[in-house]
Motif scaffolding. Structure first.
Motif, PDB file in Angstrom:
ATOM      1  N   UNK A 117       0.823  -1.208   0.000  1.00 30.79           N
ATOM      2  CA  UNK A 117       0.000   0.000   0.000  1.00 30.79           C
ATOM      3  C   UNK A 117       0.861   1.263   0.000  1.00 30.79           C
ATOM      4  N   UNK A 118       1.971   1.218   0.725  1.00 31.24           N
ATOM      5  CA  UNK A 118       2.849   2.384   0.826  1.00 31.24           C
ATOM      6  C   UNK A 118       3.742   2.539  -0.395  1.00 31.24           C
ATOM      7  N   UNK A 119       3.902   1.489  -1.173  1.00 30.18           N
ATOM      8  CA  UNK A 119       4.768   1.528  -2.342  1.00 30.18           C
ATOM      9  C   UNK A 119       4.309   2.615  -3.315  1.00 30.18           C
ATOM     10  N   UNK A 120       3.023   2.666  -3.591  1.00 34.29           N
ATOM     11  CA  UNK A 120       2.474   3.679  -4.494  1.00 34.29           C
ATOM     12  C   UNK A 120       2.632   5.086  -3.941  1.00 34.29           C
ATOM     13  N   UNK A 121       2.472   5.221  -2.620  1.00 32.58           N
ATOM     14  CA  UNK A 121       2.642   6.529  -1.988  1.00 32.58           C
ATOM     15  C   UNK A 121       4.089   6.999  -2.094  1.00 32.58           C
ATOM     16  N   UNK A 122       5.045   6.083  -1.907  1.00 30.61           N
ATOM     17  CA  UNK A 122       6.450   6.449  -2.028  1.00 30.61           C
ATOM     18  C   UNK A 122       6.796   6.803  -3.476  1.00 30.61           C
ATOM     19  N   UNK A 123       6.187   6.096  -4.403  1.00 31.28           N
ATOM     20  CA  UNK A 123       6.401   6.412  -5.815  1.00 31.28           C
ATOM     21  C   UNK A 123       5.890   7.826  -6.117  1.00 31.28           C
ATOM     22  N   UNK A 124       4.742   8.186  -5.577  1.00 29.14           N
ATOM     23  CA  UNK A 124       4.195   9.534  -5.755  1.00 29.14           C
ATOM     24  C   UNK A 124       5.099  10.572  -5.083  1.00 29.14           C
ATOM     25  N   UNK A 125       5.617  10.247  -3.907  1.00 28.01           N
ATOM     26  CA  UNK A 125       6.524  11.151  -3.199  1.00 28.01           C
ATOM     27  C   UNK A 125       7.793  11.404  -4.015  1.00 28.01           C
TER      28      UNK A 125
END
Length: 118
Positions: A56-64
């Protein structure tokens, strides 16, 4: 964390609208913006590196990473008179590379549907 947004916010907070900004005040504000960007970037780097990345956090880190590249790395103006901006840009680049490596290492695996067939 966009430097221009932080600068506008700090300028509005510290300088009354009827006063013109003097060169010393402008330089001080510029250093404050750089310091805040650096502090936020270091804090984000510590938070990201001290936890396991879930799918779930992988996509958020990619956006970051995308935001970091878009707003910090590409919009920082470098000059010999303001080496602190160059150092911030270097820190942003190093952080971006570390996060990209983390993304590559923790990339979510596609679910295998063939294993369920048997």
């Amino acid at each position: 964390m966009r430097p221009s947004s932080l600068g506008q916010y700090l300028h509005a907070e510290t300088v009354p609208s009827h006063q013109e900004q003097q060169p010393e005040a402008s330089a001080r504000l510029d250093r404050q913006v750089c310091y805040l960007c650096r502090s936020l970037l270091i804090l984000a780097g510590v938070v990201v590196s001290c936890q396991d990345i879930t799918p779930d956090q992988w996509g958020e880190l990619q956006l970051l990473c995308t935001q970091l590249d878009r707003h910090i790395s590409t919009h920082i103006r470098e000059s010999p008179q303001a080496m602190y901006w160059t150092k911030l840009k270097d820190l942003a680049t190093q952080t971006y590379v570390r996060w990209q490596e983390l993304l590559a290492h923790c990339q979510p695996q596609a679910q295998s549907f063939s294993a369920k067939d048997g």
